[in-house]
Design an enzyme around this catalytic site. Structure first.
Site, PDB file in Angstrom:
ATOM      1  N   ALA A  11      69.790  20.044   1.580  1.00 55.52           N
ATOM      2  CA  ALA A  11      69.950  19.040   2.693  1.00 55.52           C
ATOM      3  C   ALA A  11      68.657  17.993   2.776  1.00 55.52           C
ATOM      4  O   ALA A  11      67.993  18.085   1.473  1.00 55.52           O
ATOM      5  CB  ALA A  11      70.057  19.736   3.891  1.00 55.52           C
ATOM      6  N   ASN A  32      72.320  24.369  -4.522  1.00 53.43           N
ATOM      7  CA  ASN A  32      73.027  24.453  -3.144  1.00 53.43           C
ATOM      8  C   ASN A  32      74.271  25.090  -2.953  1.00 53.43           C
ATOM      9  O   ASN A  32      75.077  25.084  -4.041  1.00 53.43           O
ATOM     10  CB  ASN A  32      73.184  22.733  -2.885  1.00 53.43           C
ATOM     11  N   LYS A  75      69.112  26.379   6.471  1.00 52.79           N
ATOM     12  CA  LYS A  75      69.247  26.489   7.905  1.00 52.79           C
ATOM     13  C   LYS A  75      68.440  27.661   8.282  1.00 52.79           C
ATOM     14  O   LYS A  75      68.691  28.673   7.791  1.00 52.79           O
ATOM     15  CB  LYS A  75      70.496  26.496   8.397  1.00 52.79           C
ATOM     16  N   ALA A  76      67.300  27.626   9.127  1.00 51.57           N
ATOM     17  CA  ALA A  76      66.610  28.724   9.595  1.00 51.57           C
ATOM     18  C   ALA A  76      67.529  29.861  10.265  1.00 51.57           C
ATOM     19  O   ALA A  76      68.665  29.540  11.094  1.00 51.57           O
ATOM     20  CB  ALA A  76      65.636  28.279  10.446  1.00 51.57           C
ATOM     21  N   SER A 128      55.321  20.809   7.206  1.00 46.02           N
ATOM     22  CA  SER A 128      55.140  19.822   7.988  1.00 46.02           C
ATOM     23  C   SER A 128      55.386  18.393   7.591  1.00 46.02           C
ATOM     24  O   SER A 128      54.681  18.016   6.611  1.00 46.02           O
ATOM     25  CB  SER A 128      54.102  20.092   9.034  1.00 46.02           C
ATOM     26  N   GLY A 130      58.380  16.501   8.254  1.00 42.02           N
ATOM     27  CA  GLY A 130      59.778  15.860   8.250  1.00 42.02           C
ATOM     28  C   GLY A 130      60.056  15.596   6.696  1.00 42.02           C
ATOM     29  O   GLY A 130      59.565  15.833   5.815  1.00 42.02           O
ATOM     30  N   LYS A 182      52.293  27.254  11.538  1.00 41.52           N
ATOM     31  CA  LYS A 182      53.280  26.050  11.514  1.00 41.52           C
ATOM     32  C   LYS A 182      53.637  26.014  13.167  1.00 41.52           C
ATOM     33  O   LYS A 182      53.847  24.836  13.647  1.00 41.52           O
ATOM     34  CB  LYS A 182      54.450  26.253  10.558  1.00 41.52           C
ATOM     35  N   HIS A 185      50.982  24.654  15.063  1.00 38.61           N
ATOM     36  CA  HIS A 185      50.992  23.349  15.013  1.00 38.61           C
ATOM     37  C   HIS A 185      52.130  22.425  15.997  1.00 38.61           C
ATOM     38  O   HIS A 185      51.555  21.455  16.528  1.00 38.61           O
ATOM     39  CB  HIS A 185      51.103  22.869  13.555  1.00 38.61           C
ATOM     40  N   ASN A 186      53.234  22.961  15.839  1.00 38.34           N
ATOM     41  CA  ASN A 186      54.222  22.195  16.694  1.00 38.34           C
ATOM     42  C   ASN A 186      53.866  22.156  18.319  1.00 38.34           C
ATOM     43  O   ASN A 186      54.357  21.379  18.972  1.00 38.34           O
ATOM     44  CB  ASN A 186      55.427  22.991  16.335  1.00 38.34           C
ATOM     45  N   GLU A 189      51.322  19.794  18.820  1.00 41.69           N
ATOM     46  CA  GLU A 189      52.134  18.347  18.922  1.00 41.69           C
ATOM     47  C   GLU A 189      53.013  18.208  20.099  1.00 41.69           C
ATOM     48  O   GLU A 189      52.558  17.192  20.720  1.00 41.69           O
ATOM     49  CB  GLU A 189      53.308  18.655  17.607  1.00 41.69           C
ATOM     50  N   LYS A 260      63.765  21.472  19.770  1.00 42.46           N
ATOM     51  CA  LYS A 260      64.510  22.312  18.902  1.00 42.46           C
ATOM     52  C   LYS A 260      63.815  23.695  18.914  1.00 42.46           C
ATOM     53  O   LYS A 260      64.620  24.783  18.399  1.00 42.46           O
ATOM     54  CB  LYS A 260      64.230  21.797  17.537  1.00 42.46           C
ATOM     55  N   ARG A 446      45.931  43.570  44.480  1.00 40.62           N
ATOM     56  CA  ARG A 446      46.598  44.655  43.743  1.00 40.62           C
ATOM     57  C   ARG A 446      46.329  45.829  44.158  1.00 40.62           C
ATOM     58  O   ARG A 446      47.179  46.718  44.022  1.00 40.62           O
ATOM     59  CB  ARG A 446      46.281  44.315  42.208  1.00 40.62           C
TER      60      ARG A 446
HETATM   61  P1  NDP Z   1      69.580  21.998   7.749  1.00 40.91           P
HETATM   62  O1  NDP Z   1      68.750  23.147   8.564  1.00 40.91           O
HETATM   63  O2  NDP Z   1      70.439  21.038   8.195  1.00 40.91           O
HETATM   64  O3  NDP Z   1      70.439  23.048   6.609  1.00 40.91           O
HETATM   65  C1  NDP Z   1      71.309  22.581   5.796  1.00 40.91           C
HETATM   66  C2  NDP Z   1      71.202  23.434   4.311  1.00 40.91           C
HETATM   67  O4  NDP Z   1      71.290  24.781   4.463  1.00 40.91           O
HETATM   68  C3  NDP Z   1      72.410  22.899   3.523  1.00 40.91           C
HETATM   69  O5  NDP Z   1      71.648  22.763   2.165  1.00 40.91           O
HETATM   70  C4  NDP Z   1      73.398  24.036   3.535  1.00 40.91           C
HETATM   71  O6  NDP Z   1      74.094  24.029   2.568  1.00 40.91           O
HETATM   72  C5  NDP Z   1      72.360  25.067   3.955  1.00 40.91           C
HETATM   73  N1  NDP Z   1      72.846  26.298   4.386  1.00 40.91           N
HETATM   74  C6  NDP Z   1      73.453  26.462   5.749  1.00 40.91           C
HETATM   75  N2  NDP Z   1      74.037  27.742   5.949  1.00 40.91           N
HETATM   76  C7  NDP Z   1      74.043  28.410   4.618  1.00 40.91           C
HETATM   77  C8  NDP Z   1      74.438  29.593   4.030  1.00 40.91           C
HETATM   78  N3  NDP Z   1      75.011  30.575   5.005  1.00 40.91           N
HETATM   79  N4  NDP Z   1      74.215  29.818   2.889  1.00 40.91           N
HETATM   80  C9  NDP Z   1      73.579  28.996   2.063  1.00 40.91           C
HETATM   81  N5  NDP Z   1      73.203  27.655   2.462  1.00 40.91           N
HETATM   82  C10 NDP Z   1      73.476  27.527   3.581  1.00 40.91           C
HETATM   83  O7  NDP Z   1      68.531  21.467   6.621  1.00 40.91           O
HETATM   84  P2  NDP Z   1      67.317  20.580   6.637  1.00 40.91           P
HETATM   85  O8  NDP Z   1      66.830  19.943   5.028  1.00 40.91           O
HETATM   86  O9  NDP Z   1      67.021  19.746   7.947  1.00 40.91           O
HETATM   87  O10 NDP Z   1      66.140  21.624   6.998  1.00 40.91           O
HETATM   88  C11 NDP Z   1      66.044  22.749   6.164  1.00 40.91           C
HETATM   89  C12 NDP Z   1      64.976  23.734   6.663  1.00 40.91           C
HETATM   90  O11 NDP Z   1      63.659  23.196   6.655  1.00 40.91           O
HETATM   91  C13 NDP Z   1      65.296  24.408   8.201  1.00 40.91           C
HETATM   92  O12 NDP Z   1      65.128  25.634   8.290  1.00 40.91           O
HETATM   93  C14 NDP Z   1      64.512  23.358   8.947  1.00 40.91           C
HETATM   94  O13 NDP Z   1      64.348  24.067  10.268  1.00 40.91           O
HETATM   95  C15 NDP Z   1      63.370  23.107   7.924  1.00 40.91           C
HETATM   96  N6  NDP Z   1      62.633  21.868   8.532  1.00 40.91           N
HETATM   97  C16 NDP Z   1      63.111  20.962   8.700  1.00 40.91           C
HETATM   98  C17 NDP Z   1      62.487  19.707   9.029  1.00 40.91           C
HETATM   99  C18 NDP Z   1      63.220  18.249   9.205  1.00 40.91           C
HETATM  100  O14 NDP Z   1      62.527  17.408   9.622  1.00 40.91           O
HETATM  101  N7  NDP Z   1      64.482  18.271   9.330  1.00 40.91           N
HETATM  102  C19 NDP Z   1      61.197  19.602   9.021  1.00 40.91           C
HETATM  103  C20 NDP Z   1      60.453  21.014   8.574  1.00 40.91           C
HETATM  104  C21 NDP Z   1      61.275  22.105   8.394  1.00 40.91           C
HETATM  105  P3  NDP Z   1      75.540  23.149   2.492  1.00 40.91           P
HETATM  106  O15 NDP Z   1      75.192  22.125   1.923  1.00 40.91           O
HETATM  107  O16 NDP Z   1      76.248  24.068   1.479  1.00 40.91           O
HETATM  108  O17 NDP Z   1      76.067  23.297   3.756  1.00 40.91           O
END
Ligand code: NDP
Length: 476
Positions: A11, A32, A75-76, A128, A130, A182, A185-186, A189, A260, A446
């Site tokens: 992503a 992916n 996704k976390a 960090s 984005g 991290k 940090h947030n 922020e 978030k 107390r």
């Molecule tokens: P998302 O958090 O939107 O996650 C989407 C990605 O996760 C896709 O590649 C998706 O695959 C994959 N995914 C979700 N569920 C599964 C699963 N069960 N098995 C395998 N793959 C899975 O993507 P982001 O790029 O926004 O963020 C990625 C990470 O980075 C997150 O943990 C986020 O918190 C962290 N982060 C994000 C920041 C930001 O600014 N966005 C900044 C710093 C950290 P599929 O394409 O197949 O759906």
């Protein structure tokens, strides 16, 4: 395999991180869950460097040179566990799994321990900056074993933001240390953003400035000690006009701030560690208060002060005082954040270098600022200060800010403009300064209702007063 590193989860974050690695000459395996994303990455950006696309987990692992280095950017939460479970059985002893997502450090500790049992290195890595940062140079906070950093560090350092020729990446400490840092940090922020928002509100409602004028004030501040990314973007947002209505953009945005969750984690963890991070807590609460529409609606007609007008001649002076109050409050917020880092480090045995954390936040991340050089310097010599507040540089700034800071907080209270960040910072400062705190009275209360006992100032031991009897004192 020939790839030096692999990224799974393509992503926005994963894709940009993979591109950043490729642009720096590394051969990057990409994967992916939904293969379309992998193909799209190679189609669109294949010319930027050497990518090795893989559609199956087995092909992905096979394409990696050993020891394998595999970055998970999904996704976390549950998804991260699922992906770890998918790949761990395919890996061999000494391989390194990096989680670059926003994991909670407790999850990272759990995952690291479980994978260590299986002979694998697990690196919880805070990233960090984005989308933009992932592509052009983030601030990177890797945890995990020192051994894993020897193999991983040079790769990460090559793609991190650079400040004065130094990469914004360093080994933070074992297991969850990177994700913990991290998280803080947030939290910082959140506090910094809240303080800046309060400064804006005071300039608007007390000094009577329009958003465009406030943008100018922030631009001026950004040329001084407050020089930072957050002040810079604040000026941009305040100077922006809404195309649809011709009104200042800030006036057409709904005033309910969202979150978030990492700010909340910071405060929850601080409560567990017993660290007073009131600036971060007020910032989290301010966002949550702003979202309580019904509550705010119900309170609209509550009485406030009869507003004495600020004389227009005094506005410019007030603006200068707000700058001083903002700087002093910022020092307090950062001092609280560093307290949390050192407390977490002690609790979990991480041995985090607090000056190194300041150094890697100077670029790539949201709180990047000139100010962090001062924090780094405060921790540079052998004897770190108990609190940043007593570092000579900060002490002097706090001394010079005294009248302005107090005047701004008092004015905000008098005119009914909420300034929870400024006020909490000042209260924290005064509480630490106080020779005696009313905590003594709290101990008395107390002991009265719960026989919780108290210590005395004049001799050792725990004591209890027989409040319901003759009020004589017994040793507990
Ligand atoms: P998302 O958090 O939107 O996650 C989407 C990605 O996760 C896709 O590649 C998706 O695959 C994959 N995914 C979700 N569920 C599964 C699963 N069960 N098995 C395998 N793959 C899975 O993507 P982001 O790029 O926004 O963020 C990625 C990470 O980075 C997150 O943990 C986020 O918190 C962290 N982060 C994000 C920041 C930001 O600014 N966005 C900044 C710093 C950290 P599929 O394409 O197949 O759906």
């Amino acid at each position: 395999g020939q790839a030096q590193i692999g990224v799974t989860g393509l992503a926005v974050m994963g894709r940009n991180l993979a591109r950043n690695l490729a642009r720096h000459g590394h051969v990057v395996a990409v994967h992916n869950r939904t293969a379309a994303r992998t193909r799209q990455l190679v189609e669109e950006f294949g010319h930027e460097g050497e990518f090795v696309p893989a559609e199956s987990a087995a092909d992905f692992v096979a394409s990696l040179r050993r020891p394998r280095r595999l970055v998970i950017m999904v996704k976390a939460g549950a998804a991260t566990d699922a992906v770890i479970e998918e790949f761990a059985p395919l890996l061999e002893s000494g391989d390194v799994i990096v989680d670059g997502g926003n994991a909670h450090f407790e999850d990272t500790r759990r995952r690291e321990a479980a994978l260590r049992e299986r002979g694998l290195h697990f690196v919880g890595c805070g990233i960090s900056g984005g989308e933009e940062g992932a592509l052009n140079g983030p601030s990177i906070m890797p945890g995990g074993s020192a051994e894993s950093y020897r193999s991983l560090g040079p790769l990460l350092e090559s793609i991190a933001a650079q400040v004065d020729g130094e990469p914004c990446c360093t080994h933070i400490g074992p297991d969850g240390a990177g994700h913990f840092v991290k998280m803080v940090h947030n939290g910082i922020e959140y506090a910094d953003m809240q303080l800046i928002a309060e400064a804006y509100d005071l300039l608007r409602r007390v000094a009577g400035y329009e958003p465009g004028r406030i943008a100018e004030v922030f631009r001026t501040w950004n040329r001084g000690r407050l020089d930072s990314y957050l002040i810079e973007i604040t000026a941009e947002v305040l100077g922006h006009t809404d195309a649809a209505t011709g009104r200042p953009f800030v006036d057409v945005v709904a005033d309910a701030a969202e979150q978030k969750g990492t700010g909340r984690w910071t405060v929850q963890t601080a409560l567990d560690l017993g660290v007073p991070v009131s600036g971060i807590a007020e910032a989290v609460f301010a966002r949550s208060l702003s979202g309580h529409g019904a509550l705010r609606e119900a309170a609209q007609r509550l009485p406030g002060p009869v507003r004495p007008e600020l004389h227009p001649d005094d506005a410019a002076q007030f603006a200068d005082q707000v700058e001083a109050a903002l700087y002093a409050s910022k020092i307090v917020a950062y001092a609280q954040g560093w307290h949390q880092i050192t407390a977490g480090s002690a609790e979990y045995g991480w041995d985090i270098d607090p000056g190194a954390v300041a150094a890697i936040w100077r670029g790539g991340c949201i709180i990047r600022a000139r100010f962090l050089d001062e924090i780094r310097a405060a921790y540079a010599d052998g004897k770190p200060p108990v609190t940043l507040l007593t570092d000579p540089t900060f002490r002097e700034a706090l001394e010079r800010a005294q009248n302005a800071w107090r005047h701004v907080v008092a004015t905000a209270a008098q005119l009914g403009v909420p300034a929870p960040g400024f006020s909490a910072a000042l209260a924290y400062y005064d509480a630490l300064r106080a020779e005696r705190l009313p905590a003594a009275l709290v101990q008395g209360q107390r002991d009265y209702f719960g026989a919780h006992t108290y210590r005395r100032t004049d001799r050792e031991g725990a004591f209890h007063t027989l409040w319901g009897q003759d009020r004589s004192e017994v040793e507990a």
